[in-house]
Design a protein around this motif. Sequence first.
Motif, PDB file in Angstrom:
ATOM      1  N   ALA A  47       0.829  -1.213   0.000  1.00  0.00           N
ATOM      2  CA  ALA A  47       0.000   0.000   0.000  1.00  0.00           C
ATOM      3  C   ALA A  47       0.863   1.262   0.000  1.00  0.00           C
ATOM      4  O   ALA A  47       0.554   2.233  -0.700  1.00  0.00           O
ATOM      5  N   ASP A  48       1.945   1.274   0.797  1.00  0.00           N
ATOM      6  CA  ASP A  48       2.858   2.422   0.812  1.00  0.00           C
ATOM      7  C   ASP A  48       3.368   2.715  -0.595  1.00  0.00           C
ATOM      8  O   ASP A  48       3.353   3.847  -1.066  1.00  0.00           O
ATOM      9  N   ASN A  49       3.840   1.663  -1.248  1.00  0.00           N
ATOM     10  CA  ASN A  49       4.460   1.801  -2.555  1.00  0.00           C
ATOM     11  C   ASN A  49       3.461   2.268  -3.607  1.00  0.00           C
ATOM     12  O   ASN A  49       3.751   3.192  -4.378  1.00  0.00           O
ATOM     13  N   VAL A  50       2.292   1.653  -3.648  1.00  0.00           N
ATOM     14  CA  VAL A  50       1.291   2.016  -4.655  1.00  0.00           C
ATOM     15  C   VAL A  50       0.786   3.440  -4.414  1.00  0.00           C
ATOM     16  O   VAL A  50       0.670   4.232  -5.350  1.00  0.00           O
ATOM     17  N   LEU A  51       0.528   3.796  -3.158  1.00  0.00           N
ATOM     18  CA  LEU A  51       0.036   5.138  -2.858  1.00  0.00           C
ATOM     19  C   LEU A  51       1.075   6.193  -3.242  1.00  0.00           C
ATOM     20  O   LEU A  51       0.754   7.171  -3.938  1.00  0.00           O
ATOM     21  N   PHE A  52       2.320   6.020  -2.820  1.00  0.00           N
ATOM     22  CA  PHE A  52       3.364   6.992  -3.135  1.00  0.00           C
ATOM     23  C   PHE A  52       3.547   7.105  -4.652  1.00  0.00           C
ATOM     24  O   PHE A  52       3.646   8.209  -5.195  1.00  0.00           O
ATOM     25  N   THR A  53       3.584   5.965  -5.323  1.00  0.00           N
ATOM     26  CA  THR A  53       3.811   5.944  -6.763  1.00  0.00           C
ATOM     27  C   THR A  53       2.692   6.647  -7.517  1.00  0.00           C
ATOM     28  O   THR A  53       2.954   7.451  -8.421  1.00  0.00           O
ATOM     29  N   THR A  54       1.457   6.401  -7.137  1.00  0.00           N
ATOM     30  CA  THR A  54       0.340   7.046  -7.837  1.00  0.00           C
ATOM     31  C   THR A  54       0.212   8.522  -7.455  1.00  0.00           C
ATOM     32  O   THR A  54      -0.091   9.351  -8.304  1.00  0.00           O
ATOM     33  N   GLN A  55       0.469   8.870  -6.205  1.00  0.00           N
ATOM     34  CA  GLN A  55       0.394  10.282  -5.806  1.00  0.00           C
ATOM     35  C   GLN A  55       1.429  11.130  -6.522  1.00  0.00           C
ATOM     36  O   GLN A  55       1.206  12.314  -6.769  1.00  0.00           O
ATOM     37  N   THR A  56       2.567  10.555  -6.844  1.00  0.00           N
ATOM     38  CA  THR A  56       3.625  11.310  -7.511  1.00  0.00           C
ATOM     39  C   THR A  56       3.590  11.153  -9.034  1.00  0.00           C
ATOM     40  O   THR A  56       4.516  11.588  -9.724  1.00  0.00           O
ATOM     41  N   MET A  57       2.536  10.523  -9.537  1.00  0.00           N
ATOM     42  CA  MET A  57       2.310  10.367 -10.983  1.00  0.00           C
ATOM     43  C   MET A  57       3.415   9.579 -11.678  1.00  0.00           C
ATOM     44  O   MET A  57       3.705   9.776 -12.850  1.00  0.00           O
ATOM     45  N   ASN A  58       4.037   8.663 -10.950  1.00  0.00           N
ATOM     46  CA  ASN A  58       5.089   7.820 -11.507  1.00  0.00           C
ATOM     47  C   ASN A  58       4.425   6.548 -12.024  1.00  0.00           C
ATOM     48  O   ASN A  58       4.092   5.655 -11.247  1.00  0.00           O
ATOM     49  N   THR A  59       4.243   6.465 -13.319  1.00  0.00           N
ATOM     50  CA  THR A  59       3.519   5.327 -13.898  1.00  0.00           C
ATOM     51  C   THR A  59       4.432   4.158 -14.273  1.00  0.00           C
ATOM     52  O   THR A  59       4.021   3.276 -15.033  1.00  0.00           O
ATOM     53  N   GLN A  60       5.620   4.118 -13.716  1.00  0.00           N
ATOM     54  CA  GLN A  60       6.570   3.047 -14.019  1.00  0.00           C
ATOM     55  C   GLN A  60       5.942   1.692 -13.672  1.00  0.00           C
ATOM     56  O   GLN A  60       5.547   1.443 -12.533  1.00  0.00           O
ATOM     57  N   ALA A  61       5.876   0.809 -14.662  1.00  0.00           N
ATOM     58  CA  ALA A  61       5.268  -0.508 -14.475  1.00  0.00           C
ATOM     59  C   ALA A  61       5.986  -1.339 -13.405  1.00  0.00           C
ATOM     60  O   ALA A  61       5.359  -2.173 -12.750  1.00  0.00           O
ATOM     61  N   LEU A  62       7.281  -1.108 -13.212  1.00  0.00           N
ATOM     62  CA  LEU A  62       8.018  -1.856 -12.189  1.00  0.00           C
ATOM     63  C   LEU A  62       7.457  -1.638 -10.783  1.00  0.00           C
ATOM     64  O   LEU A  62       7.699  -2.447  -9.885  1.00  0.00           O
ATOM     65  N   HIS A  63       6.713  -0.541 -10.581  1.00  0.00           N
ATOM     66  CA  HIS A  63       6.139  -0.247  -9.268  1.00  0.00           C
ATOM     67  C   HIS A  63       4.662  -0.614  -9.177  1.00  0.00           C
ATOM     68  O   HIS A  63       4.160  -0.847  -8.074  1.00  0.00           O
ATOM     69  N   LEU A  64       3.965  -0.666 -10.318  1.00  0.00           N
ATOM     70  CA  LEU A  64       2.505  -0.787 -10.296  1.00  0.00           C
ATOM     71  C   LEU A  64       1.937  -2.058 -10.918  1.00  0.00           C
ATOM     72  O   LEU A  64       0.839  -2.470 -10.560  1.00  0.00           O
ATOM     73  N   ASP A  65       2.640  -2.650 -11.837  1.00  0.00           N
ATOM     74  CA  ASP A  65       2.081  -3.735 -12.646  1.00  0.00           C
ATOM     75  C   ASP A  65       2.723  -5.069 -12.268  1.00  0.00           C
ATOM     76  O   ASP A  65       3.841  -5.387 -12.692  1.00  0.00           O
ATOM     77  N   ALA A  66       1.987  -5.869 -11.488  1.00  0.00           N
ATOM     78  CA  ALA A  66       2.520  -7.148 -11.008  1.00  0.00           C
ATOM     79  C   ALA A  66       2.795  -8.110 -12.155  1.00  0.00           C
ATOM     80  O   ALA A  66       3.822  -8.798 -12.150  1.00  0.00           O
TER      81      ALA A  66
END
Length: 171
Positions: A47-66
């Motif tokens: 949850a920390d990782n997904v929230l931070f990544t989406t709040q900062t508009m970082n759409t890098q698949a390495l962080h969001l796409d399992a």
Amino acid sequence: MTSAESTTDTESATTEPRRIVQRGLWFEEFELGAVYEHRPGRTVTEADNVLFTTQTMNTQALHLDAAYSEGTQFGVRLVNSMFTLSTLVGLSVAQLTQGTIVANLGFSEISFPKPMFHGDTLYAETKIADKRESKSRPGEGIVTLEHTGRNQNGDVVAIAVRKTLVQKKPS
């Protein structure tokens, strides 16, 4: 009970306890070469990782796409390195700069030798690399902090050198 005993009891009942406010270090308290270990660590959740990544508009698949991440050399999503950097610095605040910092002057030599994964715990330590009085701002000094982040296995996952402007101890 004597009058003296009564007064002492009354005085102790109304005496305020000494209060101590959490703060960072004044410029004079930073010791060159000292290493501060910041505890407790911080376990990073999905949850920390997904929230931070989406709040900062970082759409890098390495962080969001399992599904995408399964096909990489890591096989799973990575913790956003900017979250790692922010948490590394954040872990140092209470011990070093809470209420005594004037400003961050800049970061240099930022590196991420190993990735962080969901469930990893980040531990931070800071070495005082340099300090000098400010030439242009009396009552303040510049402190160079070398932050190192390690995971629960002791592997270095982040390094950052940060210059800060810090207040001198009030007279």
